[in-house]
Enzyme design. Structure first.
Site, PDB file in Angstrom:
ATOM      1  N   LYS A  83       0.858  -1.196   0.000  1.00  0.00           N
ATOM      2  CA  LYS A  83       0.000   0.000   0.000  1.00  0.00           C
ATOM      3  C   LYS A  83       0.883   1.231   0.000  1.00  0.00           C
ATOM      4  O   LYS A  83       1.858   1.292   0.742  1.00  0.00           O
ATOM      5  CB  LYS A  83      -0.846  -0.028   1.288  1.00  0.00           C
ATOM      6  CG  LYS A  83      -1.709   1.172   1.525  1.00  0.00           C
ATOM      7  CD  LYS A  83      -3.155   0.863   1.174  1.00  0.00           C
ATOM      8  CE  LYS A  83      -4.016   2.102   1.078  1.00  0.00           C
ATOM      9  NZ  LYS A  83      -3.790   2.929  -0.101  1.00  0.00           N
ATOM     10  N   LYS A 107       5.649   2.266   8.346  1.00  0.00           N
ATOM     11  CA  LYS A 107       4.431   2.922   8.867  1.00  0.00           C
ATOM     12  C   LYS A 107       3.335   1.889   9.113  1.00  0.00           C
ATOM     13  O   LYS A 107       2.686   1.900  10.149  1.00  0.00           O
ATOM     14  CB  LYS A 107       3.898   3.942   7.850  1.00  0.00           C
ATOM     15  CG  LYS A 107       4.660   5.231   7.813  1.00  0.00           C
ATOM     16  CD  LYS A 107       3.920   6.243   6.929  1.00  0.00           C
ATOM     17  CE  LYS A 107       4.846   7.386   6.594  1.00  0.00           C
ATOM     18  NZ  LYS A 107       4.198   8.495   5.911  1.00  0.00           N
ATOM     19  N   LYS A 119       4.989   2.070  -3.225  1.00  0.00           N
ATOM     20  CA  LYS A 119       5.006   3.479  -3.621  1.00  0.00           C
ATOM     21  C   LYS A 119       5.131   3.578  -5.119  1.00  0.00           C
ATOM     22  O   LYS A 119       5.724   2.696  -5.757  1.00  0.00           O
ATOM     23  CB  LYS A 119       6.202   4.192  -2.987  1.00  0.00           C
ATOM     24  CG  LYS A 119       6.013   5.686  -2.877  1.00  0.00           C
ATOM     25  CD  LYS A 119       5.102   6.013  -1.719  1.00  0.00           C
ATOM     26  CE  LYS A 119       4.836   7.474  -1.556  1.00  0.00           C
ATOM     27  NZ  LYS A 119       4.161   7.758  -0.274  1.00  0.00           N
ATOM     28  N   THR A 203      -3.848  12.888   8.001  1.00  0.00           N
ATOM     29  CA  THR A 203      -2.439  13.014   8.375  1.00  0.00           C
ATOM     30  C   THR A 203      -2.297  14.033   9.503  1.00  0.00           C
ATOM     31  O   THR A 203      -1.634  13.772  10.519  1.00  0.00           O
ATOM     32  CB  THR A 203      -1.586  13.417   7.151  1.00  0.00           C
ATOM     33  OG1 THR A 203      -1.763  12.404   6.166  1.00  0.00           O
ATOM     34  CG2 THR A 203      -0.121  13.518   7.506  1.00  0.00           C
ATOM     35  N   ASN A 234      -1.216  20.676   2.640  1.00  0.00           N
ATOM     36  CA  ASN A 234      -2.270  19.826   3.181  1.00  0.00           C
ATOM     37  C   ASN A 234      -1.976  19.482   4.651  1.00  0.00           C
ATOM     38  O   ASN A 234      -2.803  19.698   5.533  1.00  0.00           O
ATOM     39  CB  ASN A 234      -2.367  18.557   2.320  1.00  0.00           C
ATOM     40  CG  ASN A 234      -3.366  17.582   2.872  1.00  0.00           C
ATOM     41  OD1 ASN A 234      -3.082  16.871   3.836  1.00  0.00           O
ATOM     42  ND2 ASN A 234      -4.566  17.551   2.310  1.00  0.00           N
ATOM     43  N   SER A 361      -6.564   5.517   5.090  1.00  0.00           N
ATOM     44  CA  SER A 361      -6.643   4.825   3.798  1.00  0.00           C
ATOM     45  C   SER A 361      -7.047   3.364   4.019  1.00  0.00           C
ATOM     46  O   SER A 361      -7.838   2.802   3.259  1.00  0.00           O
ATOM     47  CB  SER A 361      -5.280   4.849   3.099  1.00  0.00           C
ATOM     48  OG  SER A 361      -5.209   5.922   2.203  1.00  0.00           O
TER      49      SER A 361
END
Ligand code: NAD
Length: 427
Positions: A83, A107, A119, A203, A234, A361
């Site tokens: 992911k 993570k 990624k 986040t 963001n 997510s």
């Protein structure tokens, strides 16, 4: 800038990405050693299992065809599907994509998700492309990587310069290829296509939870504490707002062009109202200082939320904050981490502090799989539980082992992946 200048910039960026990759490998090696895993485990985990490079012809609006290069890295899928986001940027390169995929594995391990890290990236400059060109590029990328991605294989998401519209095009292309709707193929989608409530702010929510937990450990009350946030995009802008709403005094913010500092506290609502979609606001003011000056200003809590390599051996001794929480990826070098830790600064590392995004997510993917959707309150409650547990686990490892929080986070992140590799009999 001439061709030589552009090439030099590309080489500098590649070197920086290589440094990022090698410092990630150094800490993973140390973490695996401390966990008692063999050097074979390090050999397996020091690079992604798969790295696909694709070349994509895309019709441009002027009738020409441009060939774009893209990447998809899958670091390790022993725990579950991989992911991680897809970034669109002129300076994307394969070392960066590899390092970012490894961070995603860490993570996911830290917040205990059933995923490994992945990624993707495409070398392009979305700021100079039309919506039509971006759509054709996004669809071409999905066709090019379709064999190795999917809801149970590898699940992309937004990253630098990609957004929910790009996720929507990618989802549509994937669903057409498979001939059925597959919302679980990608996260960060618009709500009407199966996106999750709370994803956009996730986040910053996660960083806020880490700040609150770190402040408890340091005996600092967030209400009334002074906070500096570097970066007003963001992550940084939502965070400044959350801190402001929690009663903290946000005394400094910045963007790529400069920084604002006021010991009495900045008017965050006004700044949010005036920022543009790239997170720029300081250009509206005359009394700015530099980003480097901002980092050394008096404050209780410092949050780098912009780019890599901001706290280094050159300024780590001058940081005044007693808590540094890395919302950005890689803002502090390993030397600077050591200096800050020796000075008693509590540093909450990127792989822990910015894991709220991938956590929500995951919630989006779970909701897609079950076809039943949660309210924003439910999402935030679940995020809170996950991150408080993750923070305290990492903090406890750092205290009992007497190591810095970065190494402790890497230990927490690598453990599950390495154990899954062992159980599968790969080593
Ligand atoms: P963004 O593009 O929305 O905003 C970036 C901000 O940083 C902008 O205000 C920009 O002006 C500023 N900036 C750019 N160059 C700068 C420089 N040289 N000095 C100071 N400021 C500079 O990006 P974002 O999504 O907010 O991400 C910021 C960081 O957080 C990145 O490192 C990103 O990888 C990390 N991160 C973001 C998310 C997320 O969900 N947004 C998740 C995990 C990690």
């Amino acid at each position: 800038m001439g061709a030589t200048g552009v090439n030099n910039q590309k080489i500098d960026k590649e070197q920086e990405s290589l440094n990022l990759l090698s410092s990630t490998q150094v800490v993973i090696h140390e973490a695996l050693n401390k966990l008692g895993f063999s050097d074979e485990m390090y050999e397996l985990l020091k690079e992604p299992l798969r790295m696909l490079t694709v070349r994509m012809p895309v019709k441009m609006d002027d009738g020409s065809v441009k060939i774009f290069t893209g990447y998809r890295a899958q670091h390790n899928d022993a725990v579950g599907p991989t992911k991680g986001g897809v970034r669109f940027h002129p300076e994307v390169n394969e070392h960066e994509v590899k390092a970012l995929a490894m961070w995603m594995s860490l993570k996911c391990g830290i917040v205990d998700l059933p995923y490994g890290g992945g990624k993707g990236g495409i070398i392009c400059d979305p700021r100079t492309m039309s919506m039509g060109e971006l759509e054709r590029l996004s669809r071409a990328y999905v066709r090019a990587i379709s064999q190795i991605v999917g809801p149970t294989k590898d699940i992309p998401a937004p990253d630098v310069y990609t957004n929910s519209q790009i996720m929507a095009w990618m989802l549509d292309e994937y669903s057409m290829l498979r001939e059925y709707d597959s919302p679980g193929f990608i996260t960060g989608k618009p709500l009407v296509l199966g996106g999750s409530q709370g994803r956009e702010k996730a986040t910053a929510q996660g960083v806020t939870i880490c700040i609150r937990e770190a402040a408890k450990k340091k005996g600092i009350n967030v209400e009334g504490a002074s906070v500096v946030v570097q970066g007003f995009g963001n992550a940084g802008s939502f965070l400044a707002k959350f801190m402001h709403d929690a009663g903290a005094k946000v005394v400094g913010i910045s963007d790529a062009y400069g920084a604002l500092y006021d010991p009495e506290g900045l008017d965050i609502d006004y700044l949010l109202d005036r920022r543009d979609s790239f997170g720029t606001v300081t250009t509206l003011f005359d009394n700015t200082i530099t980003n480097q000056e901002l980092l050394e200003k008096e404050c209780d809590i410092l949050v780098p939320a912009a780019i890599t390599n901001q706290i280094t051996i050159d300024n780590a001794h001058n940081i005044k904050a007693s808590i540094v929480v890395e919302a950005a990826n890689g803002p502090t070098t390993l030397e600077a981490t050591k200096i800050l830790t020796e000075r008693g600064v509590l540093l909450v590392p990127d792989v822990l502090a910015s894991s709220g995004g991938v956590t929500v997510s995951y919630f989006e993917w779970v909701q897609n799989n079950q076809g039943y959707y949660w309210t924003e309150e439910e999402v935030n409650e679940k995020l809170e539980l996950v991150l408080v547990q993750a923070f305290n686990n990492v903090y406890q490892i750092s205290q009992t082992r007497n190591i810095d929080m970065r190494l402790a986070a890497y230990m927490a992140g690598a453990r599950k992946m390495a154990e899954a590799v062992k159980f599968r009999g790969w080593l």
